[in-house]
Design a protein around this motif. Structure first.
Motif, mmCIF file in Angstrom:
data_model
loop_
_atom_site.group_PDB
_atom_site.id
_atom_site.type_symbol
_atom_site.label_atom_id
_atom_site.label_comp_id
_atom_site.label_asym_id
_atom_site.label_seq_id
_atom_site.Cartn_x
_atom_site.Cartn_y
_atom_site.Cartn_z
ATOM 1 N N SER B 91 -16.557 3.594 57.901
ATOM 2 C CA SER B 91 -16.083 3.766 56.519
ATOM 3 C C SER B 91 -15.960 2.389 55.875
ATOM 4 N N VAL B 92 -16.401 2.298 54.622
ATOM 5 C CA VAL B 92 -16.283 1.034 53.889
ATOM 6 C C VAL B 92 -15.514 1.300 52.601
ATOM 7 N N ALA B 93 -14.383 0.651 52.460
ATOM 8 C CA ALA B 93 -13.578 0.798 51.241
ATOM 9 C C ALA B 93 -14.290 0.111 50.071
ATOM 10 N N PRO B 94 -14.001 0.552 48.848
ATOM 11 C CA PRO B 94 -14.655 -0.072 47.694
ATOM 12 C C PRO B 94 -14.415 -1.581 47.666
ATOM 13 N N LYS B 95 -15.481 -2.296 47.355
ATOM 14 C CA LYS B 95 -15.458 -3.761 47.256
ATOM 15 C C LYS B 95 -15.196 -4.447 48.594
ATOM 16 N N LYS B 96 -15.305 -3.675 49.672
ATOM 17 C CA LYS B 96 -15.089 -4.249 51.006
ATOM 18 C C LYS B 96 -16.407 -4.272 51.773
ATOM 19 N N THR B 97 -16.426 -5.107 52.812
ATOM 20 C CA THR B 97 -17.650 -5.282 53.588
ATOM 21 C C THR B 97 -17.365 -5.019 55.058
ATOM 22 N N ARG B 98 -18.300 -4.359 55.732
ATOM 23 C CA ARG B 98 -18.188 -4.141 57.181
ATOM 24 C C ARG B 98 -19.426 -4.726 57.856
ATOM 25 N N VAL B 110 -22.519 -4.263 55.481
ATOM 26 C CA VAL B 110 -22.587 -3.275 54.388
ATOM 27 C C VAL B 110 -21.390 -3.450 53.469
ATOM 28 N N THR B 111 -21.663 -3.593 52.178
ATOM 29 C CA THR B 111 -20.601 -3.714 51.179
ATOM 30 C C THR B 111 -20.635 -2.477 50.292
ATOM 31 N N ASN B 112 -19.473 -1.916 50.078
ATOM 32 C CA ASN B 112 -19.361 -0.766 49.174
ATOM 33 C C ASN B 112 -19.130 -1.286 47.761
ATOM 34 N N LEU B 113 -20.147 -1.163 46.911
ATOM 35 C CA LEU B 113 -20.043 -1.679 45.542
ATOM 36 C C LEU B 113 -19.462 -0.645 44.584
ATOM 37 N N GLY B 114 -19.226 0.538 45.076
ATOM 38 C CA GLY B 114 -18.693 1.612 44.226
ATOM 39 C C GLY B 114 -19.816 2.389 43.564
ATOM 40 N N ASN B 115 -19.501 3.558 43.036
ATOM 41 C CA ASN B 115 -20.494 4.431 42.391
ATOM 42 C C ASN B 115 -21.700 4.703 43.283
ATOM 43 N N ASN B 116 -21.445 4.964 44.540
ATOM 44 C CA ASN B 116 -22.494 5.269 45.522
ATOM 45 C C ASN B 116 -23.444 4.107 45.773
ATOM 46 N N GLN B 117 -23.083 2.928 45.351
ATOM 47 C CA GLN B 117 -23.986 1.792 45.551
ATOM 48 C C GLN B 117 -23.499 0.940 46.721
ATOM 49 N N ILE B 118 -24.453 0.567 47.566
ATOM 50 C CA ILE B 118 -24.099 -0.328 48.675
ATOM 51 C C ILE B 118 -24.967 -1.573 48.611
ATOM 52 N N GLU B 119 -24.498 -2.599 49.284
ATOM 53 C CA GLU B 119 -25.335 -3.783 49.465
ATOM 54 C C GLU B 119 -25.469 -3.973 50.966
ATOM 55 N N ALA B 120 -26.697 -3.960 51.437
ATOM 56 C CA ALA B 120 -26.927 -4.099 52.875
ATOM 57 C C ALA B 120 -27.568 -5.453 53.155
ATOM 58 N N LYS B 121 -27.001 -6.146 54.140
ATOM 59 C CA LYS B 121 -27.576 -7.428 54.566
ATOM 60 C C LYS B 121 -27.987 -7.285 56.019
ATOM 61 N N ARG B 133 -29.520 -4.273 47.350
ATOM 62 C CA ARG B 133 -28.554 -3.338 46.756
ATOM 63 C C ARG B 133 -29.250 -2.010 46.560
ATOM 64 N N GLN B 134 -28.552 -0.967 46.903
ATOM 65 C CA GLN B 134 -29.193 0.343 46.862
ATOM 66 C C GLN B 134 -28.186 1.439 46.527
ATOM 67 N N THR B 135 -28.592 2.322 45.641
ATOM 68 C CA THR B 135 -27.769 3.500 45.383
ATOM 69 C C THR B 135 -28.056 4.500 46.497
ATOM 70 N N LEU B 136 -26.993 4.905 47.170
ATOM 71 C CA LEU B 136 -27.153 5.773 48.329
ATOM 72 C C LEU B 136 -26.403 7.072 48.086
ATOM 73 N N LYS B 137 -27.153 8.049 47.580
ATOM 74 C CA LYS B 137 -26.518 9.349 47.323
ATOM 75 C C LYS B 137 -26.621 10.213 48.573
ATOM 76 N N LYS B 138 -25.815 11.255 48.587
ATOM 77 C CA LYS B 138 -25.850 12.154 49.747
ATOM 78 C C LYS B 138 -27.221 12.822 49.839
ATOM 79 N N GLY B 139 -27.753 12.836 51.063
ATOM 80 C CA GLY B 139 -29.072 13.432 51.266
ATOM 81 C C GLY B 139 -30.193 12.405 51.184
ATOM 82 N N GLU B 140 -29.895 11.247 50.628
ATOM 83 C CA GLU B 140 -30.932 10.198 50.540
ATOM 84 C C GLU B 140 -30.762 9.241 51.710
ATOM 85 N N ILE B 141 -31.872 8.626 52.103
ATOM 86 C CA ILE B 141 -31.754 7.595 53.132
ATOM 87 C C ILE B 141 -32.401 6.305 52.663
#
Lengths: 165, 163
Positions: B91-98, B110-121, B133-141
């Motif tokens: 789980s990644v809280a908003p504006k937090k990175t794991r 992985v950073t949770n940018l909010g609004n279903n958007q993540i940033e993956a490094k 940066r990627q919008t990651l909606k449910k069902g999408e990969i």
């Protein structure tokens, strides 16, 4: 006595009149008692001012007095700073470092954007200088892939990487 | 005199009101914000996958990939078989990175940018490789991938997990 006559008397007392004007002024003062009184009053005021004005005597010679003033003016002028002194002043460095820093920041910004890959959906991507990448999306599979074109990561998931043959 | 006393009293009353009301309002606001943040935390699954044309993996620890994901990868890529090397759900809280380690060589942040958007490094042997940066909606990969040895491939697949 009108204002013009008053001015004539004033000019007469100050010795500014000549010729006809002088004769006319003398006639005015002789004929008119008011003009005569004004002339007398002006003469007296002049005399009082002359005698009452305090006389300042310099405690030193005239030349020495003015030389001291000249020295004070020189001291009050801004000091001429030597090159070395100027180099150690922060203002000097600020003046030259500010534009240099701005140019360096610009260069850094340009170099950072060199590795930026524009992506069709507007979401930005950065790669390391050694790697390059392409992004593609499959609507059918609802899948977005960033494909890294680099040999660096070839061991990520192979059996060899986990210590197996 | 009376006027001045009224003025002074009013100032004191306002000061006391502010002292009493403001901390409560602030703490209520904090609680509200915390609730919102909690609600928007993202549960993400990261899978390290190996793609090959072999039917079996030489590593017994590798697992067969779930059929649905396998089919989706087969629909896009040329490889016949896909094996799961590792998977982690976090789980990644908003504006937090794991930061998650998927293999000795592979780490993702992985950073949770909010609004279903993540940033993956992605990091390979500790070295930064790519950031997206990627919008990651449910069902999408969303996958970071590349070539591996002997004509095989690796994939780091991110997906949202239903709570």
């Amino acid at each position: 006595m009108n204002e013009r006559d008053q001015l004539t008397v004033l000019a007469y007392v100050d010795g500014e009149l000549t010729g006809r004007d002088l004769i006319a002024a003398e006639e005015l003062i002789t004929a008119n008692s008011e003009a005569a009184a004004l002339a007398e009053e002006l003469r007296m005021s002049r005399a009082v001012l002359r005698t009452s004005e305090p006389e300042v005597t310099l405690p030193v010679s005239h030349d020495f007095y003015w030389a001291a003033i000249a020295r004070q003016i020189e001291v009050a002028e801004p000091e001429r700073v030597s090159v070395i002194e100027r180099l150690v002043q922060p203002a000097f460095w600020l003046r030259y470092l500010a534009p240099v820093t701005a140019v360096a920041a610009l260069v850094l910004m340009v170099s950072l954007t060199m590795n930026r890959v524009p992506v069709s959906d507007g979401e930005e991507m950065f790669t390391s200088p050694e790697a390059s990448a392409v992004v593609f999306h499959s609507d059918e599979e609802k899948l977005t892939v960033v494909w890294l074109q680099s040999d660096e990561n070839s061991d990520f998931a192979t059996a060899e990487s986990l210590g197996n043959p | 005199m009376i006027h001045s006393a009224w003025k002074s009293g009013l100032v004191w009353a306002l000061a006391l009101t502010w002292l009493v009301v403001f901390p409560k309002a602030a703490s209520a606001g904090d609680k509200e914000n915390a609730d919102v943040l909690k609600l928007k935390a993202q549960l993400i699954k990261a899978q390290l996958i190996w793609g090959t044309n072999e039917d079996k993996s030489p590593d017994p620890k590798h697992r067969e990939l779930e059929p649905r994901l396998k089919k989706r990868l087969q629909g896009v890529f040329k490889w016949k078989s896909y094996f799961e090397v590792n998977q982690q759900t976090f789980s990644v809280a908003p504006k937090k990175t794991r930061k998650i380690k998927l293999s000795p060589q592979c780490e993702v942040e992985v950073t949770n940018l909010g609004n279903n958007q993540i940033e993956a490094k992605l990091y390979g042997e500790g070295e930064f490789q790519v950031r997206k940066r990627q919008t990651l909606k449910k069902g999408e990969i969303f996958s970071l991938a590349g070539h591996a040895k002997n004509g095989t491939a690796w994939f780091v697949v991110f997906s949202q997990v239903e709570d």
